[in-house]
Write an enzyme that holds these catalytic residues in place. Structure first.
Site, PDB file in Angstrom:
ATOM      1  CE  LYS A   1      -3.740   2.177   2.567  1.00  0.00           C
ATOM      2  NZ  LYS A   1      -4.693   2.026   3.671  1.00  0.00           N
TER       3      LYS A   1
ATOM      4  CD  GLU B   1       6.015  -3.739   3.404  1.00  0.00           C
ATOM      5  OE1 GLU B   1       5.367  -4.554   4.087  1.00  0.00           O
ATOM      6  OE2 GLU B   1       6.553  -2.730   3.879  1.00  0.00           O
TER       7      GLU B   1
ATOM      8  CE  LYS C   1      -6.139   1.800  -0.490  1.00  0.00           C
ATOM      9  NZ  LYS C   1      -6.476   1.940   0.883  1.00  0.00           N
TER      10      LYS C   1
HETATM   11  C1  PBG Z   1      -7.663   2.904   5.618  1.00  0.00           C
HETATM   12  C2  PBG Z   1      -7.957   2.848   4.169  1.00  0.00           C
HETATM   13  C3  PBG Z   1      -7.768   3.842   3.185  1.00  0.00           C
HETATM   14  C4  PBG Z   1      -8.281   3.311   1.997  1.00  0.00           C
HETATM   15  C5  PBG Z   1      -8.741   2.024   2.284  1.00  0.00           C
HETATM   16  N1  PBG Z   1      -8.505   1.748   3.612  1.00  0.00           N
HETATM   17  C6  PBG Z   1      -7.257   5.226   3.282  1.00  0.00           C
HETATM   18  C7  PBG Z   1      -5.892   5.535   3.674  1.00  0.00           C
HETATM   19  O1  PBG Z   1      -5.037   4.679   3.874  1.00  0.00           O
HETATM   20  O2  PBG Z   1      -5.666   6.741   3.851  1.00  0.00           O
HETATM   21  C8  PBG Z   1      -8.338   4.029   0.685  1.00  0.00           C
HETATM   22  C9  PBG Z   1      -9.381   3.568  -0.263  1.00  0.00           C
HETATM   23  C10 PBG Z   1      -9.706   4.481  -1.373  1.00  0.00           C
HETATM   24  O3  PBG Z   1      -9.063   5.531  -1.587  1.00  0.00           O
HETATM   25  O4  PBG Z   1     -10.657   4.159  -2.091  1.00  0.00           O
HETATM   26  N2  PBG Z   1      -6.338   2.660   5.961  1.00  0.00           N
HETATM   27 ZN    ZN Z   2      -5.894   3.269   8.093  1.00  0.00          ZN
END
Ligand code: PBG
Ligand code: ZN
Length: 310
Positions: free
Chosen positions: A177, A215, A230
């Site tokens: 992520k 990771e 992601k």
């Molecule tokens: C929480 C989370 C986030 C997203 C999914 N789970 C936001 C972040 O990490 O700031 C983002 C999903 C999206 O942008 O559609 N950690």
């Molecule tokens: Zn979070």
């Protein structure tokens, strides 16, 4: 006949934002078509529409009544997320329920873990994640999806689930992520913008590809059942590399900012929404994703049905 990549509704995971209140449908301004839904007929109607079109999995994000330093409502058996899981489990017993397992929607400071000073305390956060995972599993979640990028989160959650007797609850790790500008609209939807600083202490540098493999490897070794990359659109090379590295099912997240850009251009008549969404999601599958979390899920499933593909 010679088409190499296909899209099917069963490969799409539909996200839902669940909130307190009765008969609430709060549209998210930056995500046309997406709304915060109360856990009643509002949620039933949208989950029902997705299921009717062949979508089998949902991912849930909870909006708590009260936020605090540790995000207590995330592990409250009567909290918003537990209630939503229970509702869907009862109304739609065959739907695969995935829950986003992070602290940031529930903490007053909006960070993905417990703070010590201005930093997230990685190890103190693991204990909280374990507790929340057990509550989600108890309420009926099939899969928990830790999204906080804490080191050791998968093994901590696996131990907590097993100790609670939840041997069959799976873990979909947000393994790779990135610290991304594409999450902007989501933070409106979930009210989870960090009160100070950013998430670069725990999320990845967009410049790094080898680190993604590290990771992914760590999470696989810790017992993750599925991996996620992601965001998706700017990271198709990463999806492809993780696909080559790991035999685990691979999910990519077509995030809020990717959705908002397409919607805005389509509303202006600058692109053909159906064509662009189809091409984008097919591209993610072609890169190597088995499944896609996308706010376009229900629309895409409808278009597939119209084409006779579902
Ligand atoms: C929480 C989370 C986030 C997203 C999914 N789970 C936001 C972040 O990490 O700031 C983002 C999903 C999206 O942008 O559609 N950690
Ligand atoms: Zn979070």
């Amino acid at each position: 006949m010679v088409r190499e990549t296909r899209l099917a509704p069963a490969q799409l995971i539909a996200p839902f934002f669940v909130c307190h209140g009765k008969d609430v449908r709060n549209p998210v301004g930056s995500m046309p078509g997406v709304a915060q839904l109360s856990v009643d007929g509002q949620l039933d109607r949208e989950v029902g529409a997705a299921v009717e079109l062949g979508i089998r999995s949902v991912i849930l994000f909870g909006l708590p009544a009260q936020k605090d330093a540790v995000g207590s409502e995330n592990f409250d058996p009567d909290g918003i997320i537990a209630r939503a899981i229970h509702r869907i489990r009862t109304r739609y017993p065959d739907v695969c329920i995935i829950t986003d397992l992070c602290c940031c929607e529930y903490t007053s400071h909006g960070h993905c873990g417990i703070l010590r000073g201005e930093y997230v305390d990685n190890d103190a956060t693991l204990e909280i994640l374990g507790r929340a995972a057990r509550v989600h599993a108890e309420a009926g979640a099939d899969i928990v999806a830790p999204s906080g990028m804490m080191d050791g989160m998968v093994s901590a959650i696996r131990s907590a689930l097993d100790a609670g007797g939840h041997l069959d609850t799976a873990i979909l790790s947000y393994a790779v992520k990135y610290a991304s500008g594409y999450y902007g609209p989501f933070r409106d939807a979930a009210g989870s913008t960090p009160a100070f600083g950013d998430r670069r202490q725990y999320q990845m540098d967009p410049a790094n590809a080898r680190e993604a493999l590290l990771e992914a490897q760590l999470d696989e070794a810790e017992g993750a059942d599925m991996l996620m990359v992601k965001p998706a659109l700017a990271y198709l090379d990463i999806i492809s590399k993780v696909r080559d590295l790991s035999p685990l099912p691979l999910v990519c997240y077509n995030v809020s900012g990717e959705y908002a850009m397409v919607k805005a251009a389509a509303q202006n008549g600058w692109i053909d929404e159906r064509r662009v969404v189809t091409e984008t999601l097919l591209g993610m599958r072609r890169a190597g994703a088995d499944m896609i979390i996308t706010y376009h899920a229900t629309d895409m499933a409808r278009w597939l049905r119209e084409e006779g593909n579902a």
